[in-house]
Design a protein around this motif. Structure first.
Motif, mmCIF file in Angstrom:
data_model
loop_
_atom_site.group_PDB
_atom_site.id
_atom_site.type_symbol
_atom_site.label_atom_id
_atom_site.label_comp_id
_atom_site.label_asym_id
_atom_site.label_seq_id
_atom_site.Cartn_x
_atom_site.Cartn_y
_atom_site.Cartn_z
ATOM 1 N N ASP A 139 3.200 9.625 -5.237
ATOM 2 C CA ASP A 139 1.960 8.108 -4.897
ATOM 3 C C ASP A 139 1.242 8.785 -5.960
ATOM 4 O OD1 ASP A 139 0.701 6.346 -3.395
ATOM 5 O OD2 ASP A 139 -0.166 7.970 -1.645
ATOM 6 N N ASN A 183 2.995 4.637 1.263
ATOM 7 C CA ASN A 183 3.777 5.087 0.634
ATOM 8 C C ASN A 183 5.190 5.470 1.219
ATOM 9 O OD1 ASN A 183 3.566 8.048 2.016
ATOM 10 N ND2 ASN A 183 1.845 8.525 0.605
ATOM 11 N N LYS A 242 -0.059 -0.345 -4.967
ATOM 12 C CA LYS A 242 1.211 1.215 -4.018
ATOM 13 C C LYS A 242 2.029 -0.147 -3.556
ATOM 14 C CE LYS A 242 -2.338 3.666 -2.148
ATOM 15 N NZ LYS A 242 -2.040 4.485 -2.408
#
Length: 420
Positions: free
Chosen positions: A163, A308, A337
Motif C-alpha cells: 500500500d 487495499n 489505490k
C-alpha cells in the motif's frame, strides 16, 4: 475561530498533503519545548492493516484496569476530534483550537504539512495531561512519519502489505523497511503475523538494534478453538471469548494486542476486556439505525473502511464466514489505490457492485472508473449518484439482502455523517 476553520487554514501551509521527512517536525517541536520528551510511556504502532483495531484493543485492556490512556489515530471519520483522546476522552473543541493556534504560532508561517501540525498539537496535549500510557498510531510508513520522534516503551508492527507504494516503495521488503523504522535501540517490540519477505527485513532490523522481540509464530501464538480464542506465550495459555470486532482477521489483531498487554504486565481480566470491549467504527461495522438504515428496509447494512488488497481479502473472508445471504457492494475509492486488487477478492462473495464517487473528496475515483475496474475484477457493476440512491436501488431489487459499503475511510466517514 473554530478548530474546523483553523484546520482549513493549516492545509495551506504546505503544497503537498504528504511529504515524508522529519525535519519540519523537529523544528516545530523544538519551538514548542520538545513535548515528545515528556509523554507518558508510549506504545508506538505501525503496520499496513490492523493498526487501529489493535490500538483499540490495547486501550480497552488498559482502561479496564483503571489506567488513563492517551490515544492518537488517523484519519478521522466524522470529526477531527476523533484523532485525539486525552486520558480516555475525546479532545474538547476549546482545547483543540488553542493547541492548533499555539502550534501555528510556533511554526511561524514556515512550510509544514497538515499531519505534522496536528501531530505536534496531539503531542503537546499528551505532554500536558496526566495519563498512564500514550498510544500512537503511525500515520504513513514509520521511519519518516511525524509520530516517529520519541523512544517508546514498546514498538508494535502489525501485518505489513502492499500500500502507498508512491511513498514507501514498490516491494514488500521496501515497505517493511519503512515500517521497521519505528524500532529503537534496545526497545522491546511486538511483531504481528508477517509474510516471509517482510519478516526477514524486520528481524534484521531487530537484531541490528538489539530489540527484545515478541514475534508471532515464535514467541506467541493465537488461534480459534471450539468458538474461543486461545493465546499462548511463554507465560502460558489464555482461554478467552472471540473478539467482539467482526471478522476472522481480528483474531490476529487480538493476538498482537494480547502479546503487548502481557508484556506490559496486564492480568487476564484486562486481556479479556481487550477482546470484548473495544469500539472501532467503520471496521465491518453493522449499522442499525439512522436514515440510511431505514432506506435499506429489511436489508442488513454494513460499513468498512478497508482500501487495499489485503483489506479486500479480510473483508471477503469476513463475509464468507457470515450466514449465507445475497451480498451487494457499494464502493467508492481514492484514485491513488489499487482498485482491482481491493475488489478482486470481494467478487467471489458478492452478487453485484454499485460504484459511487466520494462526496467532497478531490482525489475520489469517479463512479464510472470504479465500475469499470469492478467489471474487470469479475463484478456485475453499475453506478449511482450517491450512497443513499445505491441503497434504495438495492433494497428495492433485493429486499432482505446484505449491503456492504466499502472502499475508503473517507467514504466511511461521509456515510457515518449522513446516517447521523
Amino acid at each position: 475561530m473554530t478548530s474546523d476553520a483553523i484546520l482549513a487554514r493549516l492545509m495551506g501551509l504546505h503544497p503537498k498533503i504528504i511529504d515524508l521527512t522529519l525535519d519540519r517536525m523537529w523544528r516545530v517541536l523544538d519551538a514548542l519545548g520538545n513535548p515528545q520528551d515528556n509523554l507518558p510511556p508510549v506504545i508506538h504502532i505501525a503496520g499496513t492493516n490492523g493498526k487501529g483495531s489493535t490500538q483499540a484493543m490495547i486501550r480497552a485492556g488498559l482502561e479496564s484496569q483503571g489506567d488513563r490512556v492517551h490515544a492518537y489515530t488517523s484519519p478521522h471519520l466524522a470529526r477531527f476530534h476523533e484523532r485525539i483522546r486525552l486520558a480516555g476522552e475525546l479532545i474538547s473543541e476549546d482545547a483543540l483550537s488553542d493547541l492548533l493556534d499555539e502550534v501555528e504560532a510556533a511554526n511561524g508561517g514556515q512550510p509544514i504539512t497538515f499531519f505534522e501540525v496536528t501531530t505536534a498539537a496531539a503531542l503537546l496535549a499528551f505532554a500536558r495531561t496526566p495519563a498512564d500510557w500514550t498510544l500512537l498510531e503511525v500515520g504513513l510508513g514509520g521511519r519518516l512519519d511525524a509520530t516517529n520522534v520519541m523512544t517508546p516503551a514498546l514498538s508494535i508492527i502489525a501485518p505489513v502489505s502492499i500500500d502507498h507504494q508512491q511513498y514507501l516503495g514498490e516491494t514488500l521488503p521496501e515497505i517493511a523497511g519503512e515500517k521497521a523504522g519505528i524500532l529503537k535501540r534496545l526497545t522491546p517490540a511486538v511483531i504481528g503475523p508477517q509474510e516471509e519477505p517482510a519478516l526477514d527485513v524486520i528481524e534484521d532490523r531487530l537484531r541490528a538494534l538489539g530489540c527484545p522481540a515478541l514475534i508471532h509464530g515464535q514467541h506467541w501464538h493465537v488461534w480459534e478453538e471450539r468458538g474461543r480464542l486461545v493465546f499462548q506465550d511463554e507465560r502460558g495459555l489464555l482461554d478467552l471469548p472471540l473478539p467482539s470486532l467482526p471478522g476472522p482477521h481480528q483474531m490476529q489483531n487480538a493476538g498482537i494486542a494480547l502479546a503487548a498487554l502481557r508484556h506490559l504486565g496486564a492480568d487476564e481480566g484486562a486481556c479479556e476486556a481487550a477482546v470484548t470491549r473495544p469500539h472501532w467504527p467503520a471496521r465491518m461495522q453493522r449499522l442499525r439505525e439512522g436514515p440510511l438504515v431505514r432506506a435499506a428496509g429489511g436489508a442488513e447494512l454494513w460499513l468498512d473502511g478497508g482500501h487495499n488488497p489485503a483489506a479486500g481479502e479480510v473483508v471477503a473472508a469476513t463475509i464468507a464466514a457470515m450466514p449465507v445471504r445475497d451480498t451487494h457492494v457499494i464502493c467508492g475509492m481514492l484514485n491513488t489505490k489499487d482498485v482491482a486488487g481491493f475488489l478482486r477478492p470481494l467478487a467471489g462473495v458478492a452478487n453485484s457492485l454499485t460504484a459511487v464517487s466520494i462526496p467532497g473528496e478531490a482525489n475520489t475515483l469517479s463512479a464510472d472508473d470504479t465500475a469499470a475496474a469492478a467489471e474487470k475484477a469479475g463484478f456485475a457493476a453499475g453506478t449511482a449518484p450517491s450512497v443513499m440512491a445505491a441503497i434504495e436501488r438495492i433494497a428495492e431489487g433485493a429486499p432482505g439482502a446484505r449491503i456492504l459499503i466499502c472502499g475508503s475511510l473517507y467514504l466511511a466517514g461521509r456515510v457515518l455523517q449522513e446516517n447521523g
